[in-house]
Write an enzyme that holds these catalytic residues in place. Sequence first.
Site, PDB file in Angstrom:
ATOM      1  N   ASN B 406       0.819  -1.206   0.000  1.00 61.30           N
ATOM      2  CA  ASN B 406       0.000   0.000   0.000  1.00 61.30           C
ATOM      3  C   ASN B 406       0.853   1.256   0.000  1.00 61.30           C
ATOM      4  O   ASN B 406       1.082   1.857  -1.049  1.00 61.30           O
ATOM      5  CB  ASN B 406      -0.967  -0.032   1.190  1.00 61.30           C
ATOM      6  CG  ASN B 406      -2.071   0.995   1.054  1.00 61.30           C
ATOM      7  OD1 ASN B 406      -1.982   1.933   0.262  1.00 61.30           O
ATOM      8  ND2 ASN B 406      -3.124   0.831   1.820  1.00 61.30           N
ATOM      9  N   ASP B 407       1.372   1.618   1.168  1.00 63.53           N
ATOM     10  CA  ASP B 407       2.093   2.890   1.277  1.00 63.53           C
ATOM     11  C   ASP B 407       3.277   3.000   0.307  1.00 63.53           C
ATOM     12  O   ASP B 407       3.554   4.084  -0.196  1.00 63.53           O
ATOM     13  CB  ASP B 407       2.595   3.082   2.711  1.00 63.53           C
ATOM     14  CG  ASP B 407       1.435   3.234   3.688  1.00 63.53           C
ATOM     15  OD1 ASP B 407       0.355   3.682   3.250  1.00 63.53           O
ATOM     16  OD2 ASP B 407       1.601   2.894   4.867  1.00 63.53           O
ATOM     17  N   VAL B 408       3.944   1.876   0.031  1.00 62.23           N
ATOM     18  CA  VAL B 408       5.130   1.931  -0.836  1.00 62.23           C
ATOM     19  C   VAL B 408       4.775   2.162  -2.295  1.00 62.23           C
ATOM     20  O   VAL B 408       5.646   2.287  -3.143  1.00 62.23           O
ATOM     21  CB  VAL B 408       6.004   0.654  -0.719  1.00 62.23           C
ATOM     22  CG1 VAL B 408       6.566   0.533   0.683  1.00 62.23           C
ATOM     23  CG2 VAL B 408       5.243  -0.584  -1.131  1.00 62.23           C
ATOM     24  N   THR B 409       3.469   2.220  -2.603  1.00 63.63           N
ATOM     25  CA  THR B 409       3.048   2.488  -3.973  1.00 63.63           C
ATOM     26  C   THR B 409       2.302   3.816  -4.083  1.00 63.63           C
ATOM     27  O   THR B 409       1.788   4.153  -5.141  1.00 63.63           O
ATOM     28  CB  THR B 409       2.092   1.385  -4.482  1.00 63.63           C
ATOM     29  OG1 THR B 409       0.892   1.428  -3.690  1.00 63.63           O
ATOM     30  CG2 THR B 409       2.715   0.011  -4.373  1.00 63.63           C
ATOM     31  N   ALA B 447       0.422   3.586   7.433  1.00 58.62           N
ATOM     32  CA  ALA B 447       0.593   4.993   7.778  1.00 58.62           C
ATOM     33  C   ALA B 447      -0.740   5.701   7.961  1.00 58.62           C
ATOM     34  O   ALA B 447      -0.781   6.856   8.368  1.00 58.62           O
ATOM     35  CB  ALA B 447       1.428   5.689   6.700  1.00 58.62           C
TER      36      ALA B 447
END
Lengths: 103, 480
Positions: B406-409, B447
Amino acid sequence: MDYANLIQQLTILVLAAFIGFEVISKVPQTLHTPLMSATNAIHGIVIVGALIVAGAASQGTVQVILGTLAVFFGALNVVGGFVVTDRMLEMFKKKPAKNEETA
Amino acid sequence: MLSLPFASTLVAESTTQNIINVAYLVAIILFVVGLKKLTSPTTARQGNFIAGIGMFIALVATLFMENIVTYEWIILGTVLGAPIGFISARKVKMTAMPEMVALFNGVGGGAIALIALSEYFVWTDGNVGVTTDVEVASLLSLIIGSISFWGSIVAFLKLSERIKGSPIALPGQQFINGLLLLGAVGLAAFLLLSTGMDPYMLTVAIAVLAGVLGIFFVLPIGGADMPVVISTLNAMTGLAAAAAGFALGNNALIVGGMIVGASGTILTNLMAVAMNRTIAGVLFGSFGSSGGGGGADAGEGPQGTVKSTDAASAAILMAYAQNVIVVPGYGLAVAQAQHTVREMADELEEKGVSVKYAIHPVAGRMPGHMNVLLAEADVPYDQLVEMEDINPEFERADVAIVIGANDVTNPAAKNNEASPIYGMPILEVDHANNVIVLKRGMASGYAGIENELFYLDQTQMLFGDAKDSLSEIVQELKNV
Protein backbone atom coordinates in the site's frame (compact mmCIF):
# COMPACT_ATOMS: atom_id res chain seq x y z
CA MET A 1 44.43 -0.54 34.71
CA ASP A 2 46.38 -2.17 31.94
CA TYR A 3 46.22 0.55 29.31
CA ALA A 4 48.41 -1.27 26.80
CA ASN A 5 46.00 -4.16 26.71
CA LEU A 6 42.94 -1.93 26.56
CA ILE A 7 44.35 0.07 23.66
CA GLN A 8 45.21 -3.13 21.84
CA GLN A 9 41.63 -4.34 22.23
CA LEU A 10 40.25 -0.99 21.10
CA THR A 11 42.43 -1.22 17.99
CA ILE A 12 40.99 -4.63 17.23
CA LEU A 13 37.47 -3.27 17.79
CA VAL A 14 37.92 -0.35 15.41
CA LEU A 15 39.50 -2.49 12.71
CA ALA A 16 36.68 -5.02 13.06
CA ALA A 17 34.17 -2.21 12.59
CA PHE A 18 35.88 -1.13 9.38
CA ILE A 19 35.97 -4.70 8.08
CA GLY A 20 32.31 -5.11 8.94
CA PHE A 21 31.29 -1.93 7.11
CA GLU A 22 33.52 -2.71 4.14
CA VAL A 23 32.44 -6.33 3.67
CA ILE A 24 28.75 -5.82 4.20
CA SER A 25 28.09 -2.47 2.52
CA LYS A 26 27.77 -4.12 -0.90
CA VAL A 27 25.15 -6.69 -0.03
CA PRO A 28 22.21 -6.77 -2.47
CA GLN A 29 18.69 -6.39 -1.16
CA THR A 30 17.90 -10.00 -2.10
CA LEU A 31 20.22 -11.16 0.66
CA HIS A 32 19.22 -8.75 3.44
CA THR A 33 17.33 -11.35 5.43
CA PRO A 34 19.90 -14.16 5.12
CA LEU A 35 22.68 -11.69 5.93
CA MET A 36 20.91 -10.54 9.04
CA SER A 37 20.21 -14.12 10.01
CA ALA A 38 23.86 -15.10 9.42
CA THR A 39 25.15 -12.19 11.48
CA ASN A 40 22.65 -13.27 14.11
CA ALA A 41 24.35 -16.65 14.10
CA ILE A 42 27.78 -15.03 14.29
CA HIS A 43 26.91 -13.04 17.39
CA GLY A 44 26.16 -16.46 18.80
CA ILE A 45 29.92 -16.34 19.45
CA VAL A 46 28.75 -15.18 22.88
CA ILE A 47 28.44 -18.86 23.64
CA VAL A 48 32.23 -18.71 24.12
CA GLY A 49 31.60 -16.38 27.05
CA ALA A 50 28.82 -18.63 28.27
CA LEU A 51 31.16 -21.64 28.22
CA ILE A 52 33.74 -19.74 30.27
CA VAL A 53 31.14 -18.72 32.84
CA ALA A 54 29.46 -22.13 33.05
CA GLY A 55 32.72 -24.06 33.15
CA ALA A 56 34.39 -22.05 35.90
CA ALA A 57 35.37 -23.74 39.12
CA SER A 58 33.71 -23.35 42.52
CA GLN A 59 30.39 -21.82 41.70
CA GLY A 60 27.37 -21.11 43.82
CA THR A 61 23.89 -22.19 42.81
CA VAL A 62 23.09 -18.80 41.29
CA GLN A 63 26.14 -18.89 39.02
CA VAL A 64 25.33 -22.41 37.93
CA ILE A 65 21.81 -21.38 36.94
CA LEU A 66 23.00 -18.22 35.17
CA GLY A 67 25.80 -20.06 33.38
CA THR A 68 23.67 -22.97 32.26
CA LEU A 69 20.95 -20.62 31.02
CA ALA A 70 23.59 -18.59 29.15
CA VAL A 71 24.90 -21.75 27.45
CA PHE A 72 21.31 -22.73 26.63
CA PHE A 73 20.62 -19.33 25.02
CA GLY A 74 23.95 -19.33 23.25
CA ALA A 75 23.50 -22.84 21.81
CA LEU A 76 19.99 -21.91 20.68
CA ASN A 77 21.39 -18.79 19.02
CA VAL A 78 24.30 -20.49 17.24
CA VAL A 79 22.61 -23.66 16.05
CA GLY A 80 19.30 -22.03 15.20
CA GLY A 81 21.00 -19.11 13.48
CA PHE A 82 23.20 -21.11 11.14
CA VAL A 83 20.56 -23.74 10.35
CA VAL A 84 17.83 -21.22 9.57
CA THR A 85 20.19 -19.19 7.37
CA ASP A 86 21.15 -22.32 5.47
CA ARG A 87 17.50 -23.17 4.98
CA MET A 88 16.81 -19.73 3.56
CA LEU A 89 19.79 -19.75 1.24
CA GLU A 90 18.95 -23.22 0.01
CA MET A 91 15.82 -21.70 -1.52
CA PHE A 92 17.57 -18.94 -3.44
CA LYS A 93 17.73 -20.17 -7.00
CA LYS A 94 18.69 -18.57 -10.24
CA LYS A 95 16.38 -18.78 -13.19
CA PRO A 96 17.23 -21.93 -15.17
CA ALA A 97 19.41 -21.11 -18.17
CA LYS A 98 17.12 -22.93 -20.59
CA ASN A 99 14.90 -19.87 -20.61
CA GLU A 100 13.33 -18.90 -23.95
CA GLU A 101 14.71 -15.39 -23.68
CA THR A 102 18.30 -16.59 -23.87
CA ALA A 103 18.06 -17.16 -27.61
CA MET B 1 45.46 -14.81 40.90
CA LEU B 2 44.27 -18.36 40.65
CA SER B 3 40.65 -17.53 41.26
CA LEU B 4 40.46 -15.02 38.43
CA PRO B 5 38.90 -16.78 35.52
CA PHE B 6 37.66 -13.68 33.71
CA ALA B 7 39.82 -10.63 33.83
CA SER B 8 41.70 -10.57 30.56
CA THR B 9 44.78 -8.93 31.90
CA LEU B 10 45.18 -11.69 34.40
CA VAL B 11 44.85 -14.69 32.14
CA ALA B 12 48.13 -16.44 32.43
CA GLU B 13 50.18 -16.67 29.29
CA SER B 14 50.38 -20.32 28.44
CA THR B 15 50.90 -22.49 25.40
CA THR B 16 47.31 -23.67 25.58
CA GLN B 17 46.05 -20.12 25.69
CA ASN B 18 48.21 -19.20 22.71
CA ILE B 19 46.85 -22.11 20.69
CA ILE B 20 43.31 -21.11 21.63
CA ASN B 21 43.99 -17.55 20.50
CA VAL B 22 45.30 -18.80 17.16
CA ALA B 23 42.11 -20.85 16.81
CA TYR B 24 40.12 -17.66 17.45
CA LEU B 25 42.11 -15.91 14.74
CA VAL B 26 41.21 -18.70 12.31
CA ALA B 27 37.57 -18.40 13.37
CA ILE B 28 37.63 -14.63 12.76
CA ILE B 29 39.12 -15.12 9.29
CA LEU B 30 36.42 -17.66 8.48
CA PHE B 31 33.70 -15.25 9.72
CA VAL B 32 34.96 -12.49 7.43
CA VAL B 33 35.42 -14.78 4.42
CA GLY B 34 31.98 -16.27 5.04
CA LEU B 35 30.33 -12.85 5.26
CA LYS B 36 32.09 -11.74 2.09
CA LYS B 37 30.61 -14.73 0.29
CA LEU B 38 27.21 -13.88 1.74
CA THR B 39 27.08 -10.76 -0.39
CA SER B 40 26.43 -12.73 -3.59
CA PRO B 41 23.49 -15.11 -4.06
CA THR B 42 25.64 -17.70 -5.84
CA THR B 43 28.12 -18.09 -2.98
CA ALA B 44 25.93 -17.15 -0.02
CA ARG B 45 25.15 -20.65 1.15
CA GLN B 46 28.81 -21.58 1.06
CA GLY B 47 29.57 -18.40 3.02
CA ASN B 48 27.16 -19.33 5.79
CA PHE B 49 28.75 -22.77 5.96
CA ILE B 50 32.25 -21.29 6.21
CA ALA B 51 31.17 -18.96 9.02
CA GLY B 52 29.64 -22.00 10.73
CA ILE B 53 32.96 -23.83 10.59
CA GLY B 54 34.61 -20.77 12.13
CA MET B 55 32.12 -20.92 14.96
CA PHE B 56 32.74 -24.62 15.50
CA ILE B 57 36.51 -24.06 15.71
CA ALA B 58 36.06 -21.22 18.21
CA LEU B 59 33.77 -23.36 20.38
CA VAL B 60 35.98 -26.43 20.43
CA ALA B 61 39.06 -24.31 21.19
CA THR B 62 37.28 -22.64 24.09
CA LEU B 63 36.56 -25.96 25.74
CA PHE B 64 40.31 -26.45 26.22
CA MET B 65 40.69 -23.26 28.25
CA GLU B 66 42.41 -23.80 31.53
CA ASN B 67 39.67 -21.97 33.45
CA ILE B 68 37.05 -24.34 32.19
CA VAL B 69 37.06 -27.19 34.65
CA THR B 70 33.49 -28.31 34.99
CA TYR B 71 31.60 -29.56 31.98
CA GLU B 72 28.27 -30.75 33.33
CA TRP B 73 26.52 -27.38 33.07
CA ILE B 74 27.96 -26.77 29.62
CA ILE B 75 26.66 -30.14 28.49
CA LEU B 76 23.26 -29.54 30.08
CA GLY B 77 22.85 -26.14 28.41
CA THR B 78 23.99 -27.42 25.04
CA VAL B 79 21.89 -30.57 25.12
CA LEU B 80 18.85 -28.43 25.79
CA GLY B 81 19.64 -25.47 23.53
CA ALA B 82 21.12 -27.00 20.40
CA PRO B 83 18.25 -29.38 19.52
CA ILE B 84 15.62 -26.71 20.21
CA GLY B 85 17.52 -24.32 17.96
CA PHE B 86 17.91 -26.96 15.26
CA ILE B 87 14.32 -28.15 15.28
CA SER B 88 12.75 -24.71 15.39
CA ALA B 89 15.05 -23.56 12.58
CA ARG B 90 14.04 -26.54 10.43
CA LYS B 91 10.35 -26.37 11.24
CA VAL B 92 9.64 -22.64 11.09
CA LYS B 93 7.47 -21.53 8.21
CA MET B 94 9.03 -19.03 5.85
CA THR B 95 6.21 -16.61 6.59
CA ALA B 96 7.23 -16.75 10.26
CA MET B 97 10.84 -15.92 9.49
CA PRO B 98 10.80 -12.35 10.89
CA GLU B 99 9.79 -13.52 14.36
CA MET B 100 12.30 -16.38 14.24
CA VAL B 101 15.11 -13.94 13.41
CA ALA B 102 13.94 -11.67 16.25
CA LEU B 103 13.92 -14.59 18.68
CA PHE B 104 17.41 -15.85 17.81
CA ASN B 105 18.64 -12.30 18.11
CA GLY B 106 17.02 -11.99 21.52
CA VAL B 107 18.51 -15.15 23.02
CA GLY B 108 21.96 -13.92 22.00
CA GLY B 109 21.34 -10.69 23.90
CA GLY B 110 19.97 -12.69 26.81
CA ALA B 111 23.09 -14.87 26.95
CA ILE B 112 25.24 -11.73 27.08
CA ALA B 113 23.26 -10.23 29.95
CA LEU B 114 23.43 -13.51 31.88
CA ILE B 115 27.20 -13.73 31.34
CA ALA B 116 27.63 -10.22 32.73
CA LEU B 117 25.48 -11.00 35.79
CA SER B 118 27.39 -14.19 36.39
CA GLU B 119 30.73 -12.40 36.15
CA TYR B 120 29.64 -9.89 38.75
CA PHE B 121 28.52 -12.56 41.13
CA VAL B 122 31.82 -14.41 40.77
CA TRP B 123 33.77 -11.21 41.35
CA THR B 124 31.74 -10.52 44.45
CA ASP B 125 31.80 -14.00 45.94
CA GLY B 126 35.47 -14.53 45.19
CA ASN B 127 36.25 -11.04 46.45
CA VAL B 128 38.01 -10.47 43.17
CA GLY B 129 39.23 -7.04 42.29
CA VAL B 130 38.84 -6.20 38.62
CA THR B 131 40.06 -3.21 36.70
CA THR B 132 37.69 -0.40 35.80
CA ASP B 133 37.79 -1.06 32.05
CA VAL B 134 36.70 -4.65 32.55
CA GLU B 135 33.92 -3.55 34.86
CA VAL B 136 32.71 -0.83 32.47
CA ALA B 137 32.66 -3.30 29.58
CA SER B 138 30.78 -5.82 31.66
CA LEU B 139 28.15 -3.26 32.71
CA LEU B 140 27.75 -2.10 29.11
CA SER B 141 27.17 -5.65 27.94
CA LEU B 142 24.65 -6.11 30.76
CA ILE B 143 22.67 -3.01 29.79
CA ILE B 144 22.73 -3.45 26.00
CA GLY B 145 22.22 -7.21 26.25
CA SER B 146 19.15 -6.77 28.48
CA ILE B 147 17.62 -4.13 26.18
CA SER B 148 18.24 -6.38 23.20
CA PHE B 149 16.79 -9.47 24.88
CA TRP B 150 13.55 -7.91 26.07
CA GLY B 151 13.20 -5.71 22.99
CA SER B 152 13.57 -8.76 20.75
CA ILE B 153 11.03 -10.70 22.80
CA VAL B 154 8.50 -7.89 22.28
CA ALA B 155 9.38 -7.78 18.56
CA PHE B 156 8.88 -11.55 18.44
CA LEU B 157 5.49 -11.28 20.16
CA LYS B 158 4.41 -8.47 17.83
CA LEU B 159 5.54 -10.20 14.64
CA SER B 160 3.90 -13.47 15.60
CA GLU B 161 0.80 -11.45 16.47
CA ARG B 162 0.70 -12.71 20.03
CA ILE B 163 0.39 -9.05 20.97
CA LYS B 164 -0.96 -6.15 18.95
CA GLY B 165 1.35 -5.30 16.07
CA SER B 166 0.36 -1.67 15.91
CA PRO B 167 2.15 0.96 18.00
CA ILE B 168 1.40 0.86 21.72
CA ALA B 169 2.58 3.91 23.62
CA LEU B 170 2.12 5.41 27.04
CA PRO B 171 1.80 9.16 27.36
CA GLY B 172 5.27 10.63 27.82
CA GLN B 173 6.82 7.41 26.61
CA GLN B 174 10.07 9.01 25.51
CA PHE B 175 10.42 10.73 28.88
CA ILE B 176 9.89 7.43 30.70
CA ASN B 177 12.41 5.70 28.44
CA GLY B 178 14.91 8.47 29.10
CA LEU B 179 14.44 8.01 32.86
CA LEU B 180 14.91 4.25 32.57
CA LEU B 181 18.13 4.68 30.63
CA LEU B 182 19.34 7.29 33.07
CA GLY B 183 18.46 4.94 35.93
CA ALA B 184 20.33 1.99 34.47
CA VAL B 185 23.41 4.03 33.59
CA GLY B 186 23.27 5.88 36.93
CA LEU B 187 23.16 2.65 38.92
CA ALA B 188 26.03 1.31 36.82
CA ALA B 189 28.09 4.42 37.58
CA PHE B 190 27.21 4.08 41.25
CA LEU B 191 28.33 0.47 41.23
CA LEU B 192 31.60 1.46 39.59
CA LEU B 193 32.40 4.26 42.00
CA SER B 194 31.23 2.85 45.28
CA THR B 195 32.97 0.13 47.16
CA GLY B 196 31.26 -2.22 49.50
CA MET B 197 27.88 -1.92 47.78
CA ASP B 198 26.01 -5.15 47.24
CA PRO B 199 26.54 -5.88 43.54
CA TYR B 200 23.91 -8.64 43.59
CA MET B 201 21.17 -6.10 44.15
CA LEU B 202 22.62 -3.44 41.90
CA THR B 203 23.35 -5.61 38.87
CA VAL B 204 19.91 -7.19 39.03
CA ALA B 205 18.36 -3.72 39.33
CA ILE B 206 20.36 -2.54 36.30
CA ALA B 207 19.24 -5.59 34.32
CA VAL B 208 15.60 -4.97 35.27
CA LEU B 209 15.70 -1.27 34.33
CA ALA B 210 17.39 -2.05 31.01
CA GLY B 211 14.91 -4.85 30.36
CA VAL B 212 11.90 -2.60 30.96
CA LEU B 213 13.54 -0.03 28.69
CA GLY B 214 13.88 -2.71 26.00
CA ILE B 215 10.17 -3.51 26.27
CA PHE B 216 9.09 0.14 26.22
CA PHE B 217 11.50 0.84 23.38
CA VAL B 218 9.91 -1.65 20.99
CA LEU B 219 6.25 -1.50 22.11
CA PRO B 220 5.50 1.90 20.51
CA ILE B 221 6.97 0.83 17.16
CA GLY B 222 5.06 -1.41 14.86
CA GLY B 223 3.97 -2.47 11.43
CA ALA B 224 6.02 -1.10 8.57
CA ASP B 225 8.70 0.19 10.96
CA MET B 226 9.58 -3.33 12.08
CA PRO B 227 12.47 -3.75 9.59
CA VAL B 228 14.25 -0.82 11.27
CA VAL B 229 13.58 -2.23 14.73
CA ILE B 230 14.81 -5.72 13.87
CA SER B 231 18.04 -4.49 12.33
CA THR B 232 18.62 -2.11 15.26
CA LEU B 233 18.21 -4.95 17.75
CA ASN B 234 20.57 -7.05 15.62
CA ALA B 235 23.20 -4.30 15.77
CA MET B 236 22.69 -3.93 19.54
CA THR B 237 23.27 -7.60 20.26
CA GLY B 238 26.46 -7.39 18.20
CA LEU B 239 27.69 -4.41 20.17
CA ALA B 240 26.79 -6.09 23.45
CA ALA B 241 28.81 -9.12 22.36
CA ALA B 242 31.78 -6.89 21.59
CA ALA B 243 31.49 -5.30 25.03
CA ALA B 244 31.38 -8.78 26.57
CA GLY B 245 34.57 -9.47 24.62
CA PHE B 246 36.30 -6.62 26.43
CA ALA B 247 35.04 -7.89 29.76
CA LEU B 248 36.31 -11.40 29.09
CA GLY B 249 39.45 -10.35 27.21
CA ASN B 250 38.32 -12.42 24.27
CA ASN B 251 39.20 -11.30 20.74
CA ALA B 252 36.76 -13.65 19.04
CA LEU B 253 33.91 -11.95 20.87
CA ILE B 254 35.22 -8.46 20.17
CA VAL B 255 35.60 -9.02 16.44
CA GLY B 256 32.54 -11.23 15.93
CA GLY B 257 30.37 -8.82 17.90
CA MET B 258 31.67 -5.70 16.22
CA ILE B 259 31.19 -7.09 12.70
CA VAL B 260 27.56 -7.83 13.57
CA GLY B 261 27.26 -4.35 15.07
CA ALA B 262 28.55 -2.86 11.82
CA SER B 263 26.30 -4.90 9.56
CA GLY B 264 23.25 -4.22 11.71
CA THR B 265 23.98 -0.50 11.59
CA ILE B 266 24.28 -0.57 7.79
CA LEU B 267 20.96 -2.39 7.45
CA THR B 268 19.24 -0.07 9.92
CA ASN B 269 20.40 2.91 7.91
CA LEU B 270 19.33 1.36 4.58
CA MET B 271 15.86 0.70 5.97
CA ALA B 272 15.46 4.20 7.34
CA VAL B 273 16.61 5.73 4.03
CA ALA B 274 14.09 3.57 2.18
CA MET B 275 11.35 5.17 4.25
CA ASN B 276 12.80 8.66 3.99
CA ARG B 277 12.98 8.84 7.75
CA THR B 278 15.81 9.21 10.19
CA ILE B 279 16.71 6.28 12.40
CA ALA B 280 15.92 8.46 15.42
CA GLY B 281 12.57 9.37 13.87
CA VAL B 282 11.58 5.73 13.62
CA LEU B 283 12.91 4.66 17.01
CA PHE B 284 11.88 7.61 19.12
CA GLY B 285 8.76 8.99 17.48
CA SER B 286 6.16 6.45 16.54
CA PHE B 287 4.44 7.11 13.24
CA GLY B 288 1.04 7.71 14.77
CA SER B 289 2.20 10.36 17.21
CA SER B 290 4.83 12.23 15.19
CA GLY B 291 2.68 12.33 12.07
CA GLY B 292 -0.17 13.87 14.02
CA GLY B 293 -1.25 15.43 10.77
CA GLY B 294 -1.51 11.98 9.18
CA GLY B 295 -4.78 10.51 8.02
CA ALA B 296 -7.52 13.07 7.84
CA ASP B 297 -5.92 16.45 7.37
CA ALA B 298 -3.22 15.36 4.95
CA GLY B 299 -4.24 17.83 2.31
CA GLU B 300 -7.38 17.42 0.28
CA GLY B 301 -7.03 13.65 -0.08
CA PRO B 302 -7.71 11.73 -3.24
CA GLN B 303 -10.94 12.41 -5.04
CA GLY B 304 -12.97 10.35 -7.42
CA THR B 305 -14.29 6.87 -7.58
CA VAL B 306 -12.71 3.49 -7.34
CA LYS B 307 -13.28 0.93 -10.08
CA SER B 308 -13.53 -2.68 -9.11
CA THR B 309 -12.91 -5.65 -11.32
CA ASP B 310 -13.17 -9.44 -11.15
CA ALA B 311 -10.70 -12.26 -11.49
CA ALA B 312 -11.79 -13.11 -15.05
CA SER B 313 -11.17 -9.60 -16.40
CA ALA B 314 -7.88 -9.34 -14.51
CA ALA B 315 -6.78 -12.67 -15.99
CA ILE B 316 -7.65 -11.58 -19.55
CA LEU B 317 -5.90 -8.25 -19.11
CA MET B 318 -2.71 -9.99 -18.03
CA ALA B 319 -2.90 -12.88 -20.48
CA TYR B 320 -2.77 -10.45 -23.41
CA ALA B 321 -0.05 -8.30 -21.91
CA GLN B 322 3.62 -8.36 -22.81
CA ASN B 323 5.08 -7.13 -19.56
CA VAL B 324 3.58 -7.75 -16.14
CA ILE B 325 5.15 -6.47 -12.94
CA VAL B 326 4.11 -8.02 -9.65
CA VAL B 327 4.33 -5.67 -6.65
CA PRO B 328 4.24 -7.73 -3.44
CA GLY B 329 3.84 -6.32 0.06
CA TYR B 330 3.27 -7.54 3.60
CA GLY B 331 -0.27 -8.56 2.63
CA LEU B 332 1.24 -11.30 0.49
CA ALA B 333 2.91 -12.78 3.56
CA VAL B 334 -0.25 -12.46 5.64
CA ALA B 335 -2.32 -14.23 2.99
CA GLN B 336 0.48 -16.83 2.54
CA ALA B 337 -0.08 -16.35 -1.17
CA GLN B 338 3.52 -16.64 -2.36
CA HIS B 339 2.98 -20.04 -4.01
CA THR B 340 -0.18 -18.89 -5.73
CA VAL B 341 1.65 -15.84 -7.10
CA ARG B 342 4.27 -18.13 -8.51
CA GLU B 343 1.56 -20.29 -10.14
CA MET B 344 0.09 -17.19 -11.72
CA ALA B 345 3.51 -16.13 -13.01
CA ASP B 346 4.07 -19.62 -14.44
CA GLU B 347 0.78 -19.49 -16.32
CA LEU B 348 1.59 -16.06 -17.68
CA GLU B 349 5.10 -17.03 -18.76
CA GLU B 350 3.67 -20.02 -20.56
CA LYS B 351 1.66 -17.55 -22.60
CA GLY B 352 4.82 -15.62 -23.42
CA VAL B 353 4.23 -12.82 -20.94
CA SER B 354 7.35 -11.46 -19.24
CA VAL B 355 6.90 -11.35 -15.45
CA LYS B 356 9.04 -9.44 -12.99
CA TYR B 357 8.68 -8.66 -9.32
CA ALA B 358 9.23 -5.16 -7.96
CA ILE B 359 10.67 -5.28 -4.44
CA HIS B 360 10.59 -2.23 -2.20
CA PRO B 361 13.40 -2.30 0.39
CA VAL B 362 10.98 -2.06 3.31
CA ALA B 363 8.20 -4.26 1.93
CA GLY B 364 7.32 -6.70 4.69
CA ARG B 365 8.40 -6.83 8.29
CA MET B 366 12.15 -7.34 8.04
CA PRO B 367 14.87 -6.35 5.58
CA GLY B 368 14.57 -8.54 2.48
CA HIS B 369 11.35 -10.20 3.71
CA MET B 370 9.72 -10.43 0.24
CA ASN B 371 12.84 -11.99 -1.26
CA VAL B 372 12.82 -14.84 1.25
CA LEU B 373 9.10 -15.32 0.91
CA LEU B 374 9.22 -15.57 -2.89
CA ALA B 375 12.36 -17.68 -2.81
CA GLU B 376 10.38 -20.20 -0.79
CA ALA B 377 7.89 -20.39 -3.65
CA ASP B 378 10.79 -21.10 -6.04
CA VAL B 379 10.69 -17.72 -7.69
CA PRO B 380 14.20 -17.28 -9.14
CA TYR B 381 15.98 -14.41 -7.41
CA ASP B 382 16.97 -12.77 -10.70
CA GLN B 383 13.28 -12.10 -11.35
CA LEU B 384 13.11 -9.97 -8.21
CA VAL B 385 14.11 -6.45 -9.15
CA GLU B 386 15.15 -3.72 -6.71
CA MET B 387 13.30 -0.42 -6.64
CA GLU B 388 15.84 1.74 -8.53
CA ASP B 389 16.06 -0.77 -11.36
CA ILE B 390 12.38 -1.53 -11.75
CA ASN B 391 11.01 2.02 -11.56
CA PRO B 392 11.99 2.99 -15.14
CA GLU B 393 10.29 -0.21 -16.35
CA PHE B 394 6.81 0.63 -15.05
CA GLU B 395 6.24 2.93 -18.03
CA ARG B 396 6.61 -0.02 -20.36
CA ALA B 397 4.59 -2.37 -18.18
CA ASP B 398 1.17 -3.30 -19.55
CA VAL B 399 -0.02 -4.42 -16.16
CA ALA B 400 1.25 -3.87 -12.63
CA ILE B 401 -0.44 -6.14 -10.12
CA VAL B 402 -0.18 -4.92 -6.53
CA ILE B 403 -0.61 -7.65 -3.92
CA GLY B 404 -0.88 -6.52 -0.33
CA ALA B 405 1.32 -3.45 -0.74
CA ASN B 406 0.00 0.00 0.00
CA ASP B 407 2.09 2.89 1.28
CA VAL B 408 5.13 1.93 -0.84
CA THR B 409 3.05 2.49 -3.97
CA ASN B 410 1.32 5.73 -2.95
CA PRO B 411 2.07 8.51 -5.48
CA ALA B 412 1.40 11.02 -2.68
CA ALA B 413 4.96 10.36 -1.56
CA LYS B 414 6.06 12.16 -4.73
CA ASN B 415 3.42 14.77 -5.41
CA ASN B 416 1.67 15.71 -2.17
CA GLU B 417 3.86 17.75 0.13
CA ALA B 418 1.23 17.63 2.84
CA SER B 419 1.36 13.85 3.01
CA PRO B 420 3.14 12.31 5.99
CA ILE B 421 4.97 9.97 3.64
CA TYR B 422 6.06 12.76 1.29
CA GLY B 423 9.63 12.13 0.16
CA MET B 424 9.63 8.40 0.76
CA PRO B 425 11.01 6.55 -2.26
CA ILE B 426 8.16 4.53 -3.81
CA LEU B 427 7.60 1.99 -6.52
CA GLU B 428 6.24 4.02 -9.43
CA VAL B 429 3.30 1.74 -10.04
CA ASP B 430 1.23 4.73 -11.19
CA HIS B 431 3.32 4.83 -14.37
CA ALA B 432 2.06 1.43 -15.53
CA ASN B 433 -0.57 1.32 -18.25
CA ASN B 434 -2.92 -0.76 -16.15
CA VAL B 435 -2.85 -1.33 -12.43
CA ILE B 436 -4.66 -4.13 -10.64
CA VAL B 437 -4.74 -3.83 -6.87
CA LEU B 438 -5.57 -6.89 -4.78
CA LYS B 439 -6.94 -5.74 -1.48
CA ARG B 440 -9.30 -6.87 1.25
CA GLY B 441 -11.20 -3.61 1.43
CA MET B 442 -10.67 0.11 1.28
CA ALA B 443 -8.85 0.35 4.60
CA SER B 444 -5.80 2.58 4.48
CA GLY B 445 -2.25 1.32 4.90
CA TYR B 446 -0.06 1.27 7.96
CA ALA B 447 0.59 4.99 7.78
CA GLY B 448 -3.15 5.61 7.84
CA ILE B 449 -3.13 7.52 4.58
CA GLU B 450 -5.42 7.18 1.60
CA ASN B 451 -3.64 5.81 -1.44
CA GLU B 452 -4.12 8.00 -4.52
CA LEU B 453 -3.12 5.05 -6.67
CA PHE B 454 -6.51 3.43 -6.09
CA TYR B 455 -8.32 6.40 -7.65
CA LEU B 456 -6.34 6.62 -10.88
CA ASP B 457 -8.03 6.02 -14.22
CA GLN B 458 -5.88 3.03 -15.06
CA THR B 459 -6.41 1.36 -11.67
CA GLN B 460 -8.84 -1.45 -10.99
CA MET B 461 -9.42 -2.95 -7.58
CA LEU B 462 -9.87 -6.66 -7.07
CA PHE B 463 -11.35 -6.97 -3.60
CA GLY B 464 -11.03 -10.10 -1.49
CA ASP B 465 -8.45 -12.32 0.13
CA ALA B 466 -5.24 -12.13 -1.92
CA LYS B 467 -4.78 -15.89 -2.03
CA ASP B 468 -8.37 -16.57 -3.12
CA SER B 469 -8.23 -13.84 -5.77
CA LEU B 470 -4.95 -15.17 -7.11
CA SER B 471 -6.27 -18.75 -7.24
CA GLU B 472 -9.26 -17.51 -9.23
CA ILE B 473 -6.96 -15.65 -11.59
CA VAL B 474 -4.87 -18.80 -12.06
CA GLN B 475 -8.02 -20.77 -12.91
CA GLU B 476 -9.17 -18.12 -15.36
CA LEU B 477 -5.72 -18.00 -16.97
CA LYS B 478 -5.90 -21.73 -17.59
CA ASN B 479 -9.13 -21.15 -19.52
CA VAL B 480 -7.90 -18.24 -21.62
